[in-house]
Design an enzyme around this catalytic site. Structure first.
Site, PDB file in Angstrom:
ATOM      1  N   SER A 126      43.171  50.511  33.809  1.00 38.55           N
ATOM      2  CA  SER A 126      44.500  51.082  33.533  1.00 38.55           C
ATOM      3  C   SER A 126      45.189  50.207  32.490  1.00 38.55           C
ATOM      4  O   SER A 126      45.319  49.001  32.687  1.00 38.55           O
ATOM      5  CB  SER A 126      45.363  51.083  34.796  1.00 38.55           C
ATOM      6  OG  SER A 126      44.763  51.889  35.769  1.00 38.55           O
ATOM      7  N   ARG A 176      50.455  43.697  40.866  1.00 40.83           N
ATOM      8  CA  ARG A 176      49.620  43.205  39.736  1.00 40.83           C
ATOM      9  C   ARG A 176      50.115  41.877  39.165  1.00 40.83           C
ATOM     10  O   ARG A 176      49.991  41.616  37.973  1.00 40.83           O
ATOM     11  CB  ARG A 176      49.511  44.231  38.603  1.00 40.83           C
ATOM     12  CG  ARG A 176      48.886  45.534  39.012  1.00 40.83           C
ATOM     13  CD  ARG A 176      47.424  45.415  39.446  1.00 40.83           C
ATOM     14  NE  ARG A 176      47.003  46.681  40.000  1.00 40.83           N
ATOM     15  CZ  ARG A 176      47.062  46.979  41.319  1.00 40.83           C
ATOM     16  NH1 ARG A 176      47.471  46.079  42.206  1.00 40.83           N
ATOM     17  NH2 ARG A 176      46.683  48.158  41.748  1.00 40.83           N
ATOM     18  N   GLU A 205      49.591  46.446  31.296  1.00 41.38           N
ATOM     19  CA  GLU A 205      48.937  45.610  32.319  1.00 41.38           C
ATOM     20  C   GLU A 205      47.886  44.707  31.661  1.00 41.38           C
ATOM     21  O   GLU A 205      47.672  43.570  32.048  1.00 41.38           O
ATOM     22  CB  GLU A 205      48.271  46.507  33.376  1.00 41.38           C
ATOM     23  CG  GLU A 205      47.543  45.716  34.452  1.00 41.38           C
ATOM     24  CD  GLU A 205      46.936  46.604  35.534  1.00 41.38           C
ATOM     25  OE1 GLU A 205      47.603  47.558  35.981  1.00 41.38           O
ATOM     26  OE2 GLU A 205      45.792  46.338  35.928  1.00 41.38           O
TER      27      GLU A 205
HETATM   28  C1  LIG Z   1      36.711  50.296  34.503  1.00 41.46           C
HETATM   29  C2  LIG Z   1      37.765  49.373  35.041  1.00 41.46           C
HETATM   30  C3  LIG Z   1      38.382  49.647  36.240  1.00 41.46           C
HETATM   31  C4  LIG Z   1      39.374  48.796  36.744  1.00 41.46           C
HETATM   32  N1  LIG Z   1      39.948  49.096  37.948  1.00 41.46           N
HETATM   33  C5  LIG Z   1      40.910  48.283  38.444  1.00 41.46           C
HETATM   34  C6  LIG Z   1      41.523  48.572  39.699  1.00 41.46           C
HETATM   35  O1  LIG Z   1      41.176  49.526  40.387  1.00 41.46           O
HETATM   36  N2  LIG Z   1      42.480  47.714  40.151  1.00 41.46           N
HETATM   37  C7  LIG Z   1      42.890  46.627  39.431  1.00 41.46           C
HETATM   38  O2  LIG Z   1      43.772  45.888  39.897  1.00 41.46           O
HETATM   39  N3  LIG Z   1      42.315  46.333  38.242  1.00 41.46           N
HETATM   40  C8  LIG Z   1      41.348  47.116  37.731  1.00 41.46           C
HETATM   41  N4  LIG Z   1      40.767  46.817  36.527  1.00 41.46           N
HETATM   42  C9  LIG Z   1      41.251  45.649  35.747  1.00 41.46           C
HETATM   43  C10 LIG Z   1      40.515  44.340  36.036  1.00 41.46           C
HETATM   44  O3  LIG Z   1      39.199  44.563  36.511  1.00 41.46           O
HETATM   45  C11 LIG Z   1      41.268  43.459  37.027  1.00 41.46           C
HETATM   46  O4  LIG Z   1      42.561  43.103  36.547  1.00 41.46           O
HETATM   47  C12 LIG Z   1      40.509  42.167  37.357  1.00 41.46           C
HETATM   48  O5  LIG Z   1      41.151  41.550  38.436  1.00 41.46           O
HETATM   49  C13 LIG Z   1      40.430  41.191  36.178  1.00 41.46           C
HETATM   50  O6  LIG Z   1      39.479  40.184  36.511  1.00 41.46           O
HETATM   51  P1  LIG Z   1      38.661  39.416  35.380  1.00 41.46           P
HETATM   52  O7  LIG Z   1      37.820  38.398  36.039  1.00 41.46           O
HETATM   53  O8  LIG Z   1      37.948  40.381  34.524  1.00 41.46           O
HETATM   54  O9  LIG Z   1      39.836  38.705  34.597  1.00 41.46           O
HETATM   55  P2  LIG Z   1      40.067  38.544  32.997  1.00 41.46           P
HETATM   56  O10 LIG Z   1      40.196  39.898  32.434  1.00 41.46           O
HETATM   57  O11 LIG Z   1      38.957  37.686  32.486  1.00 41.46           O
HETATM   58  O12 LIG Z   1      41.409  37.784  33.011  1.00 41.46           O
HETATM   59  C14 LIG Z   1      42.595  38.399  33.476  1.00 41.46           C
HETATM   60  C15 LIG Z   1      43.680  37.314  33.653  1.00 41.46           C
HETATM   61  O13 LIG Z   1      43.279  36.440  34.692  1.00 41.46           O
HETATM   62  C16 LIG Z   1      43.178  35.094  34.197  1.00 41.46           C
HETATM   63  N5  LIG Z   1      42.038  34.460  34.880  1.00 41.46           N
HETATM   64  C17 LIG Z   1      40.771  34.921  34.972  1.00 41.46           C
HETATM   65  N6  LIG Z   1      40.020  34.097  35.745  1.00 41.46           N
HETATM   66  C18 LIG Z   1      40.855  33.087  36.122  1.00 41.46           C
HETATM   67  C19 LIG Z   1      40.693  31.914  36.915  1.00 41.46           C
HETATM   68  N7  LIG Z   1      39.532  31.583  37.491  1.00 41.46           N
HETATM   69  N8  LIG Z   1      41.776  31.101  37.086  1.00 41.46           N
HETATM   70  C20 LIG Z   1      42.977  31.395  36.505  1.00 41.46           C
HETATM   71  N9  LIG Z   1      43.186  32.474  35.736  1.00 41.46           N
HETATM   72  C21 LIG Z   1      42.131  33.319  35.562  1.00 41.46           C
HETATM   73  C22 LIG Z   1      43.007  35.219  32.702  1.00 41.46           C
HETATM   74  O14 LIG Z   1      43.472  34.038  32.042  1.00 41.46           O
HETATM   75  C23 LIG Z   1      43.861  36.435  32.412  1.00 41.46           C
HETATM   76  O15 LIG Z   1      45.209  36.053  32.353  1.00 41.46           O
HETATM   77  C24 LIG Z   1      39.765  47.639  36.005  1.00 41.46           C
HETATM   78  C25 LIG Z   1      39.116  47.350  34.793  1.00 41.46           C
HETATM   79  C26 LIG Z   1      38.128  48.207  34.307  1.00 41.46           C
HETATM   80  C27 LIG Z   1      37.442  47.850  33.025  1.00 41.46           C
END
Ligand SMILES: Cc1cc2nc3c(=O)[nH]c(=O)nc-3n(C[C@H](O)[C@H](O)[C@H](O)COP(=O)(O)OP(=O)(O)OC[C@H]3O[C@@H](n4cnc5c(N)ncnc54)[C@H](O)[C@@H]3O)c2cc1C
Length: 302
Positions: free
Chosen positions: A227, A177, A297
């Protein structure tokens, strides 16, 4: 508070319709929590991102890159600074041989679907993760024995100063992660995934099987950020929390999910404070009972 002068300058880089002032962050996070950001800018392309980042860095204005907001908890007071959203307006996907090239704002679900349509295997595990490609790579998102580090070939980023760079898999320093991008302020604009030729029916079946598992095990009926805690070495966070007797523990609208104790869910009008209070209590009780330090996380933004 972002000044008028900065907002006027941003208008030189993106269409005015893409600029939102005092924007409620609850509308941009899967937790459905968060006060107003001074300014949220929806980006459409790399050029806009380069110009804005360069400018904000020069004038020393705070900024934060947001993907789909599925791994962030935003303070009830919101965010003083500029939120740069790399989302649906930067979400093109193309296939090149056995590679899928996705813009950072494409969702992992859209990217996995594109791979399926091209008969390419390797992204099935990511199809149910509700984040963008950019956020996914930064977090090295993973599930069911897969993680993005296994399929990322190249990552295109923009530095805070507006320089475009390409990182290969090794440069990304992927870990559980985590990636090198959590230590610096580079923004992902495009990712190349290297996949293997596969059978479409098998790829589809795998995706459906994993989606079913998710529906059975995860509290998808409530807003959350997935999580809440990282998996501590040798343990499962959800089990530790359950064994510490915290299933259903609730403060305000934030509750340790009854279905999966690793999730803190918003059962109705939870504040960020409610969630952080539950997090603190969970950490304390797990430490007291099992001597294990849980690491959050979810990224807290204030
Ligand atoms: C119901 C549910 C289930 C989930 N299941 C999983 C799972 O199975 N596995 C898992 O790993 N995660 C899971 N997650 C967590 C989440 O979906 C992941 O961590 C996902 O990768 C975050 O992506 P995001 O675009 O929403 O990022 P954000 O939440 O918008 O940002 C997360 C981080 O990434 C950075 N960021 C975002 N976009 C960029 C970019 N283009 N360039 C640089 N930095 C950037 C942000 O600044 C921040 O630090 C889950 C979440 C939910 C709500």
């Amino acid at each position: 508070m972002v000044s008028e002068a900065v907002i006027e300058a941003i208008k030189n880089f993106v269409p005015e319709n893409n600029i939102h002032l005092q924007e409620p962050m609850a509308d941009h996070t899967t937790f459905r929590i968060g006060g107003p950001a001074d300014c949220l800018v929806e980006l459409e392309n790399e050029e806009q991102l380069k110009n804005i980042q360069k400018y904000l860095t020069l004038v020393e204005e705070r900024f934060f890159i947001l993907g789909n907001g599925s791994n962030v908890l935003v303070s009830d007071h919101g965010y003083r600074g500029v939120i740069l959203q790399v989302g649906r307006k930067m979400s093109g996907i193309r296939t090149e041989g056995n590679c899928i090239v996705a813009q950072a704002g494409a969702t992992l679900a859209q990217t996995a679907k594109a791979a399926l349509e091209s008969g390419l295997s390797g992204l099935e595990f990511a199809s149910g993760i509700p984040g963008t490609v950019g956020g996914g790579v930064v977090m090295n998102a993973g599930a069911y024995d897969g993680e993005l580090s296994q399929v990322v070939k190249q990552v295109k980023v923009v530095s805070p100063g507006g320089e475009v760079l390409e990182f290969d898999n090794g440069t990304m320093e992927f870990g559980y992660r985590t990636s090198v991008l959590q230590k610096n302020s580079f923004t992902v604009t495009e990712v190349t995934f290297e996949l293997k030729e596969g059978d479409r029916d098998q790829i589809r079946a795998k995706m459906e099987e994993l989606a079913k598992k998710r529906r059975e095990k995860q509290p998808l009926e409530f807003p959350s950020a997935g999580s809440t805690f990282k998996r501590p070495a040798g343990y499962f966070a959800g089990k530790l929390i359950m064994d510490a007797g915290m299933r259903g523990y609730q403060i305000g609208g934030a509750r340790v999910s009854d279905k999966h104790c690793g999730f803190i869910v918003n059962v109705g009008k939870a504040s960020a404070q409610d969630v952080t209070d539950v997090i603190c209590e969970v950490k304390e009780r797990v430490k007291l009972r099992f001597g294990v330090d849980l690491e959050t996380e979810v990224i807290y933004l204030e």
